[in-house]
Design an enzyme around this catalytic site. Sequence first.
Site, PDB file in Angstrom:
ATOM      1  N   TRP A  34       0.820  -1.211   0.000  1.00 40.28           N
ATOM      2  CA  TRP A  34       0.000   0.000   0.000  1.00 40.28           C
ATOM      3  C   TRP A  34       0.856   1.265   0.000  1.00 40.28           C
ATOM      4  O   TRP A  34       0.326   2.356  -0.182  1.00 40.28           O
ATOM      5  CB  TRP A  34      -0.969   0.000   1.185  1.00 40.28           C
ATOM      6  CG  TRP A  34      -0.342  -0.377   2.492  1.00 40.28           C
ATOM      7  CD1 TRP A  34       0.317   0.425   3.372  1.00 40.28           C
ATOM      8  CD2 TRP A  34      -0.308  -1.692   3.067  1.00 40.28           C
ATOM      9  NE1 TRP A  34       0.763  -0.277   4.451  1.00 40.28           N
ATOM     10  CE2 TRP A  34       0.389  -1.582   4.307  1.00 40.28           C
ATOM     11  CE3 TRP A  34      -0.809  -2.935   2.676  1.00 40.28           C
ATOM     12  CZ2 TRP A  34       0.600  -2.682   5.128  1.00 40.28           C
ATOM     13  CZ3 TRP A  34      -0.593  -4.022   3.500  1.00 40.28           C
ATOM     14  CH2 TRP A  34       0.100  -3.904   4.710  1.00 40.28           C
ATOM     15  N   GLU A  47      -5.591   0.696   5.831  1.00 34.31           N
ATOM     16  CA  GLU A  47      -5.667   1.357   7.133  1.00 34.31           C
ATOM     17  C   GLU A  47      -6.662   0.657   8.057  1.00 34.31           C
ATOM     18  O   GLU A  47      -6.405   0.462   9.239  1.00 34.31           O
ATOM     19  CB  GLU A  47      -6.048   2.831   6.956  1.00 34.31           C
ATOM     20  CG  GLU A  47      -4.961   3.697   6.365  1.00 34.31           C
ATOM     21  CD  GLU A  47      -3.744   3.821   7.279  1.00 34.31           C
ATOM     22  OE1 GLU A  47      -3.908   3.768   8.508  1.00 34.31           O
ATOM     23  OE2 GLU A  47      -2.626   3.970   6.749  1.00 34.31           O
ATOM     24  N   GLN A  52      -4.854  -2.609  14.944  1.00 29.52           N
ATOM     25  CA  GLN A  52      -4.579  -3.647  15.937  1.00 29.52           C
ATOM     26  C   GLN A  52      -4.297  -5.011  15.305  1.00 29.52           C
ATOM     27  O   GLN A  52      -4.581  -6.053  15.889  1.00 29.52           O
ATOM     28  CB  GLN A  52      -5.733  -3.747  16.948  1.00 29.52           C
ATOM     29  CG  GLN A  52      -5.885  -2.473  17.768  1.00 29.52           C
ATOM     30  CD  GLN A  52      -7.055  -2.527  18.722  1.00 29.52           C
ATOM     31  OE1 GLN A  52      -8.154  -2.921  18.344  1.00 29.52           O
ATOM     32  NE2 GLN A  52      -6.845  -2.141  19.951  1.00 29.52           N
ATOM     33  N   TYR A  94     -12.273  -6.986  14.874  1.00 22.85           N
ATOM     34  CA  TYR A  94     -13.696  -6.749  15.059  1.00 22.85           C
ATOM     35  C   TYR A  94     -14.435  -6.724  13.726  1.00 22.85           C
ATOM     36  O   TYR A  94     -14.090  -5.974  12.811  1.00 22.85           O
ATOM     37  CB  TYR A  94     -13.921  -5.421  15.780  1.00 22.85           C
ATOM     38  CG  TYR A  94     -13.359  -5.401  17.183  1.00 22.85           C
ATOM     39  CD1 TYR A  94     -13.976  -6.094  18.218  1.00 22.85           C
ATOM     40  CD2 TYR A  94     -12.195  -4.697  17.467  1.00 22.85           C
ATOM     41  CE1 TYR A  94     -13.466  -6.093  19.500  1.00 22.85           C
ATOM     42  CE2 TYR A  94     -11.669  -4.676  18.756  1.00 22.85           C
ATOM     43  CZ  TYR A  94     -12.305  -5.377  19.760  1.00 22.85           C
ATOM     44  OH  TYR A  94     -11.794  -5.372  21.025  1.00 22.85           O
ATOM     45  N   TYR A 132      -7.868   9.634  12.858  1.00 20.23           N
ATOM     46  CA  TYR A 132      -6.569   9.083  12.479  1.00 20.23           C
ATOM     47  C   TYR A 132      -6.617   8.492  11.069  1.00 20.23           C
ATOM     48  O   TYR A 132      -5.758   8.781  10.221  1.00 20.23           O
ATOM     49  CB  TYR A 132      -6.114   8.020  13.478  1.00 20.23           C
ATOM     50  CG  TYR A 132      -4.861   7.321  13.018  1.00 20.23           C
ATOM     51  CD1 TYR A 132      -3.615   7.889  13.255  1.00 20.23           C
ATOM     52  CD2 TYR A 132      -4.922   6.132  12.300  1.00 20.23           C
ATOM     53  CE1 TYR A 132      -2.444   7.280  12.798  1.00 20.23           C
ATOM     54  CE2 TYR A 132      -3.766   5.516  11.836  1.00 20.23           C
ATOM     55  CZ  TYR A 132      -2.540   6.102  12.091  1.00 20.23           C
ATOM     56  OH  TYR A 132      -1.396   5.504  11.625  1.00 20.23           O
ATOM     57  N   CYS A 198      12.491   2.643  16.832  1.00 20.52           N
ATOM     58  CA  CYS A 198      12.154   3.168  18.158  1.00 20.52           C
ATOM     59  C   CYS A 198      10.935   2.469  18.733  1.00 20.52           C
ATOM     60  O   CYS A 198       9.989   3.108  19.199  1.00 20.52           O
ATOM     61  CB  CYS A 198      11.929   4.689  18.058  1.00 20.52           C
ATOM     62  SG  CYS A 198      12.063   5.546  19.645  1.00 20.52           S
ATOM     63  N   CYS A 204      18.529   1.551  18.116  1.00 14.60           N
ATOM     64  CA  CYS A 204      19.038   2.811  17.553  1.00 14.60           C
ATOM     65  C   CYS A 204      20.168   2.595  16.561  1.00 14.60           C
ATOM     66  O   CYS A 204      20.100   3.040  15.403  1.00 14.60           O
ATOM     67  CB  CYS A 204      19.515   3.722  18.674  1.00 14.60           C
ATOM     68  SG  CYS A 204      18.399   3.817  20.086  1.00 14.60           S
ATOM     69  N   CYS A 215      18.830  13.048  19.704  1.00 16.44           N
ATOM     70  CA  CYS A 215      17.914  12.325  20.597  1.00 16.44           C
ATOM     71  C   CYS A 215      18.308  12.425  22.073  1.00 16.44           C
ATOM     72  O   CYS A 215      19.407  12.033  22.482  1.00 16.44           O
ATOM     73  CB  CYS A 215      17.851  10.857  20.171  1.00 16.44           C
ATOM     74  SG  CYS A 215      16.728   9.862  21.167  1.00 16.44           S
TER      75      CYS A 215
END
Length: 306
Positions: A34, A47, A52, A94, A132, A198, A204, A215
């Site tokens: 995508w 999306e 989840q 769901y 979102y 991260c 790192c 950072c």
Amino acid sequence: MSDEESGLPPDLDREAVRTALVEWYEDDHRDFPWRQTDDAYEILVSEVMSQQTQLGRVVDAWHAFLDEWPTVQDLASADRADVVAFWTSHSLGYNNRAKYLHEAARQVVEDYGGSFPQSPDELSELMGVGPYTANAVASFAFNNGDAVVDTNVKRVLHRAFAVPDDDSVFEDAASELMPDGQSRVWNNAIMELGGVACGKTPTCDESGCPWRQFCHAYETGDFTAPDVPTQPSFEGSRRQFRGRVVRTLSTYDELTLDSLGPRVRVDYAPDGEYGREWLRGLLSDLADDGLVDIDERDDELVVALQ
């Protein structure tokens, strides 16, 4: 916006930060399919599926879904029971997400002539599309989004720049950092940073994090981060049994309660703890979500997918 308002260090070289991240992302990143398209329908499907659900598991389901319903028009004209059955068979979480995705496709076809709206506000009008997801589709399909702020982005900003654990401050900091007119590459890049370098356990040096020189966590060794909500266990959960109901009903035209019950759980007993009353509760939830129909015939409840 002042540095205090954005939560960013006052001496931060924003341009250097932006350049380092974008170059790191464009040099090498996970090649999800995508990310190779700017088709709003294909991006919306990815999306919704990714909510989840681990991205690695989404890839096959995404391809299969688009093979079945290649366009928003195809999905809009599909039978909702088929869409829900697909969702269940691919363990995508769901089932009401499948229902909402189907409804959103109908809205795009019926209300927008088959062309997706392009702004986050307009996209938020689609069924089941929250802020979102609307922003992600606007960013990745139309390069027209705001700065994405998800759990990964919060963790990155908190560690890298000591941004306080406050949702509004995170949003200000993310917006301040995002280059104008580059929401597509920026949002992909900062989410990739959170997903690859991260994570809860940072890598790192191994991942060549482009923000090591800026950072705060890398400098101090303090890699604490805002709390990350944990997903409730799926095994034995109400969500698992709701999925079993939908999967079973996708095989049969209709079933009575006592025919459905043993197919949903082996310890079903009509008058027991996991009996008719328990099953009615599951079915009531599914009916409220528009996924099943419940009919009373001859003093028996008969259930079918909508």
